[in-house]
Scaffold this active site. Structure first.
Site, PDB file in Angstrom:
ATOM      1  N   GLN A   1      24.717  32.867  46.154  1.00  0.00           N
ATOM      2  CA  GLN A   1      24.646  33.105  44.705  1.00  0.00           C
ATOM      3  C   GLN A   1      24.412  31.800  43.938  1.00  0.00           C
ATOM      4  O   GLN A   1      23.546  31.728  43.065  1.00  0.00           O
ATOM      5  CB  GLN A   1      25.949  33.759  44.245  1.00  0.00           C
TER       6      GLN A   1
ATOM      7  N   MET B   1      34.130  38.438  37.411  1.00  0.00           N
ATOM      8  CA  MET B   1      34.271  39.895  37.292  1.00  0.00           C
ATOM      9  C   MET B   1      35.751  40.264  37.148  1.00  0.00           C
ATOM     10  O   MET B   1      36.129  41.419  37.361  1.00  0.00           O
ATOM     11  CB  MET B   1      33.665  40.582  38.511  1.00  0.00           C
TER      12      MET B   1
ATOM     13  N   HIS C   1      42.105  35.115  40.407  1.00  0.00           N
ATOM     14  CA  HIS C   1      43.023  34.514  41.385  1.00  0.00           C
ATOM     15  C   HIS C   1      42.825  33.006  41.336  1.00  0.00           C
ATOM     16  O   HIS C   1      42.028  32.500  40.519  1.00  0.00           O
ATOM     17  CB  HIS C   1      42.766  35.096  42.779  1.00  0.00           C
ATOM     18  N   GLU C   2      43.510  32.293  42.228  1.00  0.00           N
ATOM     19  CA  GLU C   2      43.458  30.826  42.193  1.00  0.00           C
ATOM     20  C   GLU C   2      42.034  30.276  42.350  1.00  0.00           C
ATOM     21  O   GLU C   2      41.744  29.176  41.893  1.00  0.00           O
ATOM     22  CB  GLU C   2      44.366  30.223  43.279  1.00  0.00           C
TER      23      GLU C   2
ATOM     24  N   HIS D   1      39.269  31.571  41.009  1.00  0.00           N
ATOM     25  CA  HIS D   1      38.731  31.554  39.640  1.00  0.00           C
ATOM     26  C   HIS D   1      39.394  30.447  38.818  1.00  0.00           C
ATOM     27  O   HIS D   1      38.740  29.746  38.051  1.00  0.00           O
ATOM     28  CB  HIS D   1      38.998  32.888  38.937  1.00  0.00           C
TER      29      HIS D   1
ATOM     30  N   LYS E   1      32.226  29.654  47.342  1.00  0.00           N
ATOM     31  CA  LYS E   1      32.564  30.877  48.076  1.00  0.00           C
ATOM     32  C   LYS E   1      31.348  31.797  48.162  1.00  0.00           C
ATOM     33  O   LYS E   1      31.076  32.399  49.200  1.00  0.00           O
ATOM     34  CB  LYS E   1      33.726  31.560  47.346  1.00  0.00           C
ATOM     35  N   ASP E   2      30.620  31.917  47.048  1.00  0.00           N
ATOM     36  CA  ASP E   2      29.405  32.743  47.013  1.00  0.00           C
ATOM     37  C   ASP E   2      28.208  31.796  47.101  1.00  0.00           C
ATOM     38  O   ASP E   2      27.503  31.552  46.122  1.00  0.00           O
ATOM     39  CB  ASP E   2      29.376  33.574  45.731  1.00  0.00           C
TER      40      ASP E   2
END
Ligand code: AMP
Length: 284
Positions: free
Chosen positions: A157, A27, A31-32, A34, A153-154
């Site tokens: 998901q 989205m 940041h690092e 991604h 992290k997710d």
């Protein structure tokens, strides 16, 4: 290269016939965390597509869709540095049509199983994972990647996306990448931008609670309630705990005792910013 239209993506992937394509859905506000996904994609694929789309149908009516950070220029700089082959940043109308009412009486949604969504983030974010699965499947159909990269992290998901891919025979390999943290332990998130300096310090309780649970598990405590109780000494009136759960890392099933397949997951509000984090209790 930046494109906004589905037709431009299709043209590009035609040129890449026979090459291994990796997709990193995001989205934006990169940041690092991604960038770690992008780096992994560059290592393993011939061509890498990054999508940047703040997906309206995964936000609830009282959530932060309007104020979600949008930093396309900076994101492009980062993508260029990583030699991303194509950045796809569509508008909502490009993805869902002009004036379309984005409700499930009007749009075909992918609806992941209740067992996977009626817990953790899905409990408070009703419909969130329908929105996520719908946009991810649309992106898969547009980009037709061989592999797609998602962060642990997710955690809920990525489990739900793996389930969707399996259940719907989607020909995409899902690659899960580890959580990237600040040196302090805070998991990187685009939403960290909402926090004050003090809020960032308060937000450390998430990783502290998770690390402590793992340490207790390693010392031999396996009773889940006992492990969860170790969290309370960290929490103050600056923290609004939404959930703390210890579940099976592949199936999200509950067990009475933690084991090498357990994952501890937390969601907590700090300065009214909803933060999530998780940790595997066993060896990875
Ligand atoms: P988002 O832009 O928040 O939708 O995230 C896009 C992708 O980046 C998702 O697969 C996230 O799980 C992943 N991601 C976000 N933060 C991190 C992080 N700190 N470490 C690793 N992956 C992350």
């Amino acid at each position: 290269m930046l494109v906004h239209k589905i037709s431009e993506v299709k043209e590009k992937i035609k040129e890449w016939n026979g090459l291994k394509i990796g997709l990193v859905p995001t989205m934006g506000a990169l940041h690092e965390g991604h960038l770690s996904l992008i780096k992994k994609a560059k290592e393993t694929c011939d061509k890498v597509v990054v999508s940047i789309f703040v997906n309206p149908i995964q936000f609830g009516p009282s959530e932060d869709y309007d104020k979600y950070p949008r930093t396309l220029e900076n994101d492009m700089e980062l993508c260029n540095k990583e030699r991303v082959d194509l950045v796809f940043a569509p508008s909502p109308s490009e993805m869902y049509g002009e004036n379309i009412r984005l409700s499930n009486d009007n749009l075909t949604y992918v609806c992941p199983p209740f067992f996977y969504v009626n817990k953790l983030c899905g409990k408070s974010r009703v419909g969130h994972f329908d929105g996520v699965c719908t946009v991810v499947l649309k992106l898969f159909n547009i980009v037709q990647p061989d592999c797609a990269f998602f962060g642990q992290k997710d955690a809920q998901q990525v489990i739900i996306i793996k389930k969707m891919v399996k259940d719907l025979n989607v020909p995409v390999q899902i690659i899960q990448c580890p959580i990237v943290r600040e040196e302090s332990g805070l998991a990187l998130s685009s939403r960290n931008k909402y926090l004050s300096e003090n809020g960032k310090k308060e937000a450390l309780v998430l990783s502290q609670i998770l690390n402590n649970i793992k340490a207790c598990y390693k010392k031999g405590i396996t009773d889940i309630e006992a492990l969860k109780e170790t969290a309370y000494s960290y929490l103050t009136d600056k923290h609004e705990l939404e959930y703390l759960e210890i579940l099976d890392k592949n199936t999200l099933e509950e067990n009475q005792n933690a084991n090498e397949n357990s994952i501890a997951l937390i969601a907590c509000r700090v300065e009214n910013v909803r933060l999530i984090d998780n940790i595997y209790l066993g060896e990875i």
